[in-house]
Write a protein that holds these residues in place. Structure first.
Motif, PDB file in Angstrom:
ATOM      1  N   TRP A  18     -59.169  -0.934  -1.569  1.00 35.60           N
ATOM      2  CA  TRP A  18     -57.825  -1.476  -1.793  1.00 35.60           C
ATOM      3  C   TRP A  18     -57.588  -2.714  -0.930  1.00 35.60           C
ATOM      4  N   LEU A  19     -57.910  -2.626   0.346  1.00 36.00           N
ATOM      5  CA  LEU A  19     -57.672  -3.745   1.255  1.00 36.00           C
ATOM      6  C   LEU A  19     -58.588  -4.922   0.947  1.00 36.00           C
ATOM      7  N   VAL A  20     -59.845  -4.642   0.629  1.00 34.56           N
ATOM      8  CA  VAL A  20     -60.767  -5.718   0.264  1.00 34.56           C
ATOM      9  C   VAL A  20     -60.276  -6.415  -1.009  1.00 34.56           C
ATOM     10  N   GLY A  21     -59.849  -5.628  -1.981  1.00 35.26           N
ATOM     11  CA  GLY A  21     -59.357  -6.199  -3.226  1.00 35.26           C
ATOM     12  C   GLY A  21     -58.137  -7.073  -3.034  1.00 35.26           C
ATOM     13  N   LEU A  22     -57.206  -6.634  -2.200  1.00 36.54           N
ATOM     14  CA  LEU A  22     -56.002  -7.428  -1.943  1.00 36.54           C
ATOM     15  C   LEU A  22     -56.339  -8.756  -1.257  1.00 36.54           C
ATOM     16  N   HIS A  23     -57.257  -8.720  -0.295  1.00 37.73           N
ATOM     17  CA  HIS A  23     -57.638  -9.949   0.398  1.00 37.73           C
ATOM     18  C   HIS A  23     -58.344 -10.919  -0.560  1.00 37.73           C
ATOM     19  N   LEU A  24     -59.164 -10.399  -1.453  1.00 41.58           N
ATOM     20  CA  LEU A  24     -59.821 -11.255  -2.436  1.00 41.58           C
ATOM     21  C   LEU A  24     -58.793 -11.858  -3.397  1.00 41.58           C
ATOM     22  N   ALA A  25     -57.812 -11.054  -3.796  1.00 43.25           N
ATOM     23  CA  ALA A  25     -56.765 -11.555  -4.688  1.00 43.25           C
ATOM     24  C   ALA A  25     -55.933 -12.629  -4.001  1.00 43.25           C
ATOM     25  N   ALA A  26     -55.672 -12.445  -2.686  1.00 44.11           N
ATOM     26  CA  ALA A  26     -54.908 -13.450  -1.943  1.00 44.11           C
ATOM     27  C   ALA A  26     -55.663 -14.772  -1.863  1.00 44.11           C
ATOM     28  N   ALA A  27     -56.988 -14.702  -1.919  1.00 49.12           N
ATOM     29  CA  ALA A  27     -57.802 -15.932  -1.863  1.00 49.12           C
ATOM     30  C   ALA A  27     -57.612 -16.795  -3.102  1.00 49.12           C
ATOM     31  N   LEU A  28     -57.024 -16.241  -4.157  1.00 44.99           N
ATOM     32  CA  LEU A  28     -56.717 -17.041  -5.348  1.00 44.99           C
ATOM     33  C   LEU A  28     -55.753 -18.170  -5.025  1.00 44.99           C
ATOM     34  N   ALA A  38     -42.368 -23.646  -5.032  1.00 41.96           N
ATOM     35  CA  ALA A  38     -41.447 -22.552  -5.344  1.00 41.96           C
ATOM     36  C   ALA A  38     -42.111 -21.206  -5.059  1.00 41.96           C
ATOM     37  N   ALA A  39     -43.410 -21.100  -5.362  1.00 42.07           N
ATOM     38  CA  ALA A  39     -44.133 -19.854  -5.111  1.00 42.07           C
ATOM     39  C   ALA A  39     -44.254 -19.580  -3.615  1.00 42.07           C
ATOM     40  N   VAL A  40     -44.486 -20.636  -2.842  1.00 44.77           N
ATOM     41  CA  VAL A  40     -44.531 -20.477  -1.381  1.00 44.77           C
ATOM     42  C   VAL A  40     -43.174 -19.997  -0.867  1.00 44.77           C
ATOM     43  N   GLY A  41     -42.108 -20.564  -1.426  1.00 36.43           N
ATOM     44  CA  GLY A  41     -40.764 -20.126  -1.040  1.00 36.43           C
ATOM     45  C   GLY A  41     -40.528 -18.662  -1.357  1.00 36.43           C
ATOM     46  N   VAL A  42     -41.009 -18.219  -2.517  1.00 33.89           N
ATOM     47  CA  VAL A  42     -40.887 -16.804  -2.892  1.00 33.89           C
ATOM     48  C   VAL A  42     -41.615 -15.928  -1.882  1.00 33.89           C
ATOM     49  N   ALA A  43     -42.826 -16.366  -1.472  1.00 33.16           N
ATOM     50  CA  ALA A  43     -43.613 -15.598  -0.500  1.00 33.16           C
ATOM     51  C   ALA A  43     -42.874 -15.476   0.825  1.00 33.16           C
ATOM     52  N   ASN A 176     -45.212 -21.511 -14.402  1.00 32.01           N
ATOM     53  CA  ASN A 176     -46.444 -21.018 -13.781  1.00 32.01           C
ATOM     54  C   ASN A 176     -46.169 -19.648 -13.166  1.00 32.01           C
ATOM     55  N   GLY A 177     -46.152 -18.633 -14.001  1.00 29.75           N
ATOM     56  CA  GLY A 177     -45.861 -17.291 -13.515  1.00 29.75           C
ATOM     57  C   GLY A 177     -46.926 -16.755 -12.589  1.00 29.75           C
ATOM     58  N   LEU A 178     -48.205 -17.150 -12.826  1.00 34.09           N
ATOM     59  CA  LEU A 178     -49.287 -16.644 -11.991  1.00 34.09           C
ATOM     60  C   LEU A 178     -49.128 -17.079 -10.536  1.00 34.09           C
ATOM     61  N   SER A 179     -48.611 -18.282 -10.317  1.00 35.89           N
ATOM     62  CA  SER A 179     -48.431 -18.757  -8.932  1.00 35.89           C
ATOM     63  C   SER A 179     -47.452 -17.872  -8.176  1.00 35.89           C
ATOM     64  N   PHE A 180     -46.407 -17.404  -8.848  1.00 34.43           N
ATOM     65  CA  PHE A 180     -45.430 -16.519  -8.200  1.00 34.43           C
ATOM     66  C   PHE A 180     -46.064 -15.170  -7.860  1.00 34.43           C
ATOM     67  N   VAL A 181     -46.979 -14.709  -8.716  1.00 30.37           N
ATOM     68  CA  VAL A 181     -47.654 -13.434  -8.451  1.00 30.37           C
ATOM     69  C   VAL A 181     -48.643 -13.585  -7.301  1.00 30.37           C
ATOM     70  N   VAL A 182     -49.441 -14.643  -7.329  1.00 30.16           N
ATOM     71  CA  VAL A 182     -50.446 -14.854  -6.278  1.00 30.16           C
ATOM     72  C   VAL A 182     -49.786 -14.972  -4.913  1.00 30.16           C
ATOM     73  N   TRP A 183     -48.733 -15.790  -4.826  1.00 28.15           N
ATOM     74  CA  TRP A 183     -48.079 -16.008  -3.540  1.00 28.15           C
ATOM     75  C   TRP A 183     -47.057 -14.924  -3.203  1.00 28.15           C
ATOM     76  N   GLY A 184     -46.276 -14.516  -4.175  1.00 32.49           N
ATOM     77  CA  GLY A 184     -45.211 -13.535  -3.926  1.00 32.49           C
ATOM     78  C   GLY A 184     -45.699 -12.119  -3.771  1.00 32.49           C
ATOM     79  N   ILE A 185     -46.886 -11.813  -4.307  1.00 28.36           N
ATOM     80  CA  ILE A 185     -47.458 -10.474  -4.165  1.00 28.36           C
ATOM     81  C   ILE A 185     -48.658 -10.504  -3.221  1.00 28.36           C
ATOM     82  N   PHE A 186     -49.748 -11.110  -3.639  1.00 28.68           N
ATOM     83  CA  PHE A 186     -50.998 -10.988  -2.903  1.00 28.68           C
ATOM     84  C   PHE A 186     -50.965 -11.668  -1.533  1.00 28.68           C
TER      85      PHE A 186
END
Length: 284
Positions: A18-28, A38-43, A176-186
Protein backbone atom coordinates in the motif's frame (compact mmCIF):
# COMPACT_ATOMS: atom_id res chain seq x y z
CA UNK A 1 23.71 -17.95 30.32
CA UNK A 2 21.91 -17.77 26.97
CA UNK A 3 20.62 -14.38 25.92
CA UNK A 4 17.38 -14.51 23.96
CA UNK A 5 17.58 -12.91 20.55
CA UNK A 6 15.10 -10.13 19.70
CA UNK A 7 11.99 -11.49 18.04
CA UNK A 8 12.09 -11.13 14.27
CA UNK A 9 8.84 -9.55 13.17
CA UNK A 10 7.08 -10.74 10.04
CA UNK A 11 6.51 -8.24 7.26
CA UNK A 12 3.03 -6.79 6.85
CA UNK A 13 2.85 -7.14 3.08
CA UNK A 14 -0.52 -5.44 2.74
CA UNK A 15 0.71 -2.24 4.37
CA UNK A 16 4.07 -2.42 2.60
CA UNK A 17 2.53 -2.71 -0.87
CA UNK A 18 0.00 0.00 0.00
CA UNK A 19 2.71 2.49 0.98
CA UNK A 20 4.92 1.64 -2.00
CA UNK A 21 1.95 2.03 -4.33
CA UNK A 22 0.99 5.41 -2.91
CA UNK A 23 4.55 6.74 -3.24
CA UNK A 24 4.73 5.55 -6.85
CA UNK A 25 1.37 7.19 -7.58
CA UNK A 26 2.60 10.44 -6.01
CA UNK A 27 5.55 10.36 -8.42
CA UNK A 28 3.05 10.99 -11.23
CA UNK A 29 3.29 14.62 -10.14
CA UNK A 30 6.64 14.82 -11.94
CA UNK A 31 4.86 14.52 -15.30
CA UNK A 32 4.20 18.08 -16.57
CA UNK A 33 0.77 17.05 -17.85
CA UNK A 34 -0.32 16.39 -14.27
CA UNK A 35 0.63 19.85 -13.00
CA UNK A 36 -1.70 22.80 -12.52
CA UNK A 37 -1.42 25.52 -9.91
CA UNK A 38 -5.04 24.88 -8.98
CA UNK A 39 -4.14 21.26 -8.20
CA UNK A 40 -1.27 22.38 -5.97
CA UNK A 41 -3.72 24.66 -4.17
CA UNK A 42 -6.10 21.74 -3.65
CA UNK A 43 -3.23 19.70 -2.17
CA UNK A 44 -2.30 22.48 0.26
CA UNK A 45 -5.90 23.04 1.38
CA UNK A 46 -6.45 19.33 1.97
CA UNK A 47 -3.08 19.07 3.73
CA UNK A 48 -4.46 21.49 6.30
CA UNK A 49 -7.92 19.88 6.44
CA UNK A 50 -6.61 16.33 6.83
CA UNK A 51 -3.28 16.86 8.59
CA UNK A 52 -4.12 19.97 10.60
CA UNK A 53 -7.81 19.78 11.49
CA UNK A 54 -8.02 16.01 11.14
CA UNK A 55 -4.88 14.42 12.56
CA UNK A 56 -3.37 17.14 14.76
CA UNK A 57 -6.47 18.78 16.20
CA UNK A 58 -8.98 15.95 15.86
CA UNK A 59 -7.41 12.53 16.22
CA UNK A 60 -4.55 13.67 18.44
CA UNK A 61 -5.41 16.51 20.80
CA UNK A 62 -9.19 16.16 20.89
CA UNK A 63 -9.77 12.41 20.79
CA UNK A 64 -6.52 10.64 21.75
CA UNK A 65 -5.83 12.89 24.74
CA UNK A 66 -9.20 14.54 25.39
CA UNK A 67 -7.42 17.81 26.03
CA UNK A 68 -10.62 19.75 25.33
CA UNK A 69 -14.23 19.04 24.44
CA UNK A 70 -16.45 20.08 21.53
CA UNK A 71 -20.04 19.24 20.60
CA UNK A 72 -20.38 15.69 19.28
CA UNK A 73 -21.20 16.81 15.75
CA UNK A 74 -18.00 18.83 15.65
CA UNK A 75 -15.98 15.92 17.04
CA UNK A 76 -17.36 13.76 14.24
CA UNK A 77 -16.36 16.44 11.71
CA UNK A 78 -12.76 16.57 12.93
CA UNK A 79 -12.68 12.78 13.12
CA UNK A 80 -13.88 12.57 9.50
CA UNK A 81 -11.21 15.07 8.41
CA UNK A 82 -8.63 12.75 9.95
CA UNK A 83 -10.16 9.79 8.11
CA UNK A 84 -9.42 11.62 4.84
CA UNK A 85 -5.71 11.45 5.70
CA UNK A 86 -5.93 7.69 4.98
CA UNK A 87 -3.68 6.84 7.94
CA UNK A 88 -5.76 3.75 8.75
CA UNK A 89 -9.05 4.17 10.57
CA UNK A 90 -9.50 6.47 13.59
CA UNK A 91 -9.93 3.68 16.15
CA UNK A 92 -6.73 1.93 15.07
CA UNK A 93 -4.71 5.17 14.84
CA UNK A 94 -5.87 6.50 18.19
CA UNK A 95 -5.29 3.13 19.82
CA UNK A 96 -1.72 2.87 18.55
CA UNK A 97 -1.02 6.43 19.66
CA UNK A 98 -2.26 5.76 23.17
CA UNK A 99 -0.09 2.65 23.27
CA UNK A 100 2.89 4.78 22.21
CA UNK A 101 2.37 7.08 25.17
CA UNK A 102 1.88 4.17 27.52
CA UNK A 103 5.25 2.65 26.57
CA UNK A 104 7.10 5.63 25.08
CA UNK A 105 10.67 4.78 23.98
CA UNK A 106 10.62 1.30 25.50
CA UNK A 107 10.58 -2.05 23.64
CA UNK A 108 6.76 -2.12 23.81
CA UNK A 109 6.47 1.25 22.08
CA UNK A 110 5.32 0.44 18.50
CA UNK A 111 7.71 3.06 17.06
CA UNK A 112 10.41 2.92 19.73
CA UNK A 113 12.99 5.56 18.72
CA UNK A 114 15.79 3.48 20.23
CA UNK A 115 15.49 1.22 17.19
CA UNK A 116 16.60 4.05 14.92
CA UNK A 117 15.17 6.82 12.78
CA UNK A 118 13.96 4.58 9.96
CA UNK A 119 12.12 2.24 12.31
CA UNK A 120 10.29 5.01 14.17
CA UNK A 121 9.55 6.88 10.93
CA UNK A 122 8.02 4.09 8.85
CA UNK A 123 9.69 0.71 9.45
CA UNK A 124 7.40 -0.24 12.31
CA UNK A 125 4.36 -0.03 10.05
CA UNK A 126 5.86 -2.54 7.63
CA UNK A 127 5.85 -5.30 10.24
CA UNK A 128 3.34 -7.25 12.28
CA UNK A 129 3.58 -5.58 15.70
CA UNK A 130 2.32 -7.85 18.53
CA UNK A 131 1.33 -4.88 20.71
CA UNK A 132 -1.46 -4.07 18.21
CA UNK A 133 -3.67 -6.48 20.16
CA UNK A 134 -3.90 -3.84 22.90
CA UNK A 135 -5.75 -1.37 20.66
CA UNK A 136 -9.15 -2.63 21.82
CA UNK A 137 -8.11 -2.19 25.45
CA UNK A 138 -7.24 1.50 25.10
CA UNK A 139 -10.09 2.62 22.80
CA UNK A 140 -13.13 1.58 24.81
CA UNK A 141 -14.42 5.18 24.77
CA UNK A 142 -14.82 5.17 20.96
CA UNK A 143 -14.79 1.51 19.86
CA UNK A 144 -18.57 1.06 20.06
CA UNK A 145 -19.47 4.34 18.36
CA UNK A 146 -21.08 3.49 14.97
CA UNK A 147 -19.69 6.64 13.29
CA UNK A 148 -16.15 5.76 14.38
CA UNK A 149 -16.71 2.15 13.32
CA UNK A 150 -17.87 3.25 9.86
CA UNK A 151 -14.83 5.46 9.27
CA UNK A 152 -12.50 2.82 10.68
CA UNK A 153 -13.85 0.20 8.27
CA UNK A 154 -14.33 2.27 5.13
CA UNK A 155 -11.50 4.84 5.19
CA UNK A 156 -10.21 3.61 1.79
CA UNK A 157 -13.59 3.74 -0.02
CA UNK A 158 -14.10 7.21 1.50
CA UNK A 159 -10.79 8.27 -0.08
CA UNK A 160 -11.90 6.83 -3.42
CA UNK A 161 -15.09 8.90 -3.29
CA UNK A 162 -13.03 12.02 -2.56
CA UNK A 163 -10.82 11.18 -5.55
CA UNK A 164 -13.85 10.93 -7.84
CA UNK A 165 -15.17 14.28 -6.61
CA UNK A 166 -11.77 15.92 -7.13
CA UNK A 167 -11.54 14.49 -10.64
CA UNK A 168 -14.94 15.94 -11.54
CA UNK A 169 -14.03 19.29 -9.97
CA UNK A 170 -10.67 19.47 -11.72
CA UNK A 171 -12.19 18.57 -15.07
CA UNK A 172 -14.81 21.29 -14.62
CA UNK A 173 -12.45 24.04 -13.38
CA UNK A 174 -9.26 23.52 -15.39
CA UNK A 175 -10.08 20.74 -17.83
CA UNK A 176 -7.63 18.42 -16.05
CA UNK A 177 -9.29 16.19 -13.49
CA UNK A 178 -6.29 13.88 -13.22
CA UNK A 179 -4.10 16.72 -11.90
CA UNK A 180 -6.52 17.25 -9.00
CA UNK A 181 -6.39 13.53 -8.18
CA UNK A 182 -2.59 13.27 -8.41
CA UNK A 183 -2.00 16.32 -6.23
CA UNK A 184 -5.12 16.32 -4.06
CA UNK A 185 -4.96 12.61 -3.26
CA UNK A 186 -1.59 10.98 -3.89
CA UNK A 187 0.85 13.85 -3.29
CA UNK A 188 -1.16 15.21 -0.39
CA UNK A 189 -1.63 11.83 1.31
CA UNK A 190 2.10 11.00 1.06
CA UNK A 191 3.07 14.48 2.28
CA UNK A 192 0.76 14.24 5.30
CA UNK A 193 2.08 10.74 5.97
CA UNK A 194 5.67 11.93 6.26
CA UNK A 195 4.74 15.03 8.25
CA UNK A 196 2.94 12.81 10.76
CA UNK A 197 5.75 10.25 10.79
CA UNK A 198 8.30 12.96 11.58
CA UNK A 199 6.57 13.36 14.95
CA UNK A 200 7.39 9.71 15.68
CA UNK A 201 10.94 9.87 14.34
CA UNK A 202 12.51 13.33 14.15
CA UNK A 203 11.10 14.65 17.42
CA UNK A 204 12.73 11.76 19.26
CA UNK A 205 16.08 12.44 17.56
CA UNK A 206 16.51 16.18 16.91
CA UNK A 207 15.77 19.26 18.99
CA UNK A 208 15.87 20.40 22.58
CA UNK A 209 14.38 19.26 25.86
CA UNK A 210 12.40 21.68 28.01
CA UNK A 211 10.81 19.33 30.53
CA UNK A 212 11.51 15.97 32.10
CA UNK A 213 9.14 13.59 30.34
CA UNK A 214 10.59 10.18 31.14
CA UNK A 215 11.47 9.44 27.50
CA UNK A 216 13.52 10.79 24.58
CA UNK A 217 10.96 13.27 23.21
CA UNK A 218 12.34 16.61 21.99
CA UNK A 219 11.03 19.93 20.70
CA UNK A 220 11.80 20.32 16.98
CA UNK A 221 10.84 23.58 15.30
CA UNK A 222 10.74 22.38 11.71
CA UNK A 223 8.46 19.46 12.58
CA UNK A 224 6.17 21.94 14.34
CA UNK A 225 6.13 23.98 11.14
CA UNK A 226 4.87 21.15 8.92
CA UNK A 227 2.50 19.61 11.49
CA UNK A 228 0.67 22.69 12.76
CA UNK A 229 2.39 22.63 16.16
CA UNK A 230 3.01 18.92 16.82
CA UNK A 231 6.78 19.36 16.77
CA UNK A 232 6.83 20.72 20.33
CA UNK A 233 6.87 17.09 21.28
CA UNK A 234 8.78 17.20 24.55
CA UNK A 235 6.25 19.72 25.85
CA UNK A 236 3.49 17.34 24.78
CA UNK A 237 5.01 14.27 26.43
CA UNK A 238 5.56 16.22 29.63
CA UNK A 239 1.93 17.42 29.66
CA UNK A 240 0.04 14.89 27.55
CA UNK A 241 -3.33 16.28 28.60
CA UNK A 242 -2.55 19.82 27.43
CA UNK A 243 -4.35 21.28 24.42
CA UNK A 244 -1.43 23.66 23.94
CA UNK A 245 1.93 22.25 22.82
CA UNK A 246 3.92 25.39 22.06
CA UNK A 247 4.52 26.71 25.58
CA UNK A 248 7.11 29.45 24.98
CA UNK A 249 6.48 32.61 23.01
CA UNK A 250 8.58 31.47 20.05
CA UNK A 251 7.00 27.99 19.93
CA UNK A 252 4.34 28.77 17.33
CA UNK A 253 1.41 26.38 17.62
CA UNK A 254 -1.20 26.91 14.91
CA UNK A 255 -3.44 24.19 16.29
CA UNK A 256 -3.54 25.88 19.67
CA UNK A 257 -4.58 29.08 17.88
CA UNK A 258 -7.43 27.14 16.26
CA UNK A 259 -8.50 25.66 19.60
CA UNK A 260 -8.40 29.16 21.13
CA UNK A 261 -10.68 30.38 18.34
CA UNK A 262 -13.08 27.50 18.98
CA UNK A 263 -13.06 28.39 22.67
CA UNK A 264 -13.81 32.05 21.88
CA UNK A 265 -16.76 30.90 19.75
CA UNK A 266 -18.04 28.76 22.60
CA UNK A 267 -17.35 25.52 20.71
CA UNK A 268 -14.38 24.30 22.77
CA UNK A 269 -14.82 23.76 26.51
CA UNK A 270 -12.89 22.18 29.37
CA UNK A 271 -9.62 23.14 27.69
CA UNK A 272 -6.72 21.63 29.64
CA UNK A 273 -3.36 23.39 30.06
CA UNK A 274 -0.15 22.74 32.03
CA UNK A 275 0.01 24.14 35.57
CA UNK A 276 1.04 27.80 35.68
CA UNK A 277 4.01 27.02 37.91
CA UNK A 278 5.48 24.43 35.52
CA UNK A 279 9.10 25.42 34.96
CA UNK A 280 11.38 24.22 32.14
CA UNK A 281 14.49 22.28 33.12
CA UNK A 282 16.53 24.34 30.66
CA UNK A 283 16.30 27.41 28.51
CA UNK A 284 18.23 25.92 25.59
Amino acid sequence: MTVAKPQKLALDWTTTLWLVGLHLAAALAFFPSNFTWAAVGVALVFHWITGGLGITLGWHRLISHRSFQVPKWLEYFFMFCGTLSCQSGPIDWIGMHRIHHKYSDTPLDPHDSNKGFWWSHVGWMLHEIPIKVEVSKVTKDIADDPVYQFCNKYFIPIQVVLGILLYVLGDYLVGNGLSFVVWGIFVRVVAVYHCTWFVNSATHQFGYRSYESGDDSLNCWWVALVTYGEGWHNNHHAFQYSARHGLRWWEVDLTWMTISLLKALGLATKVKLPPEDAKPVSAS
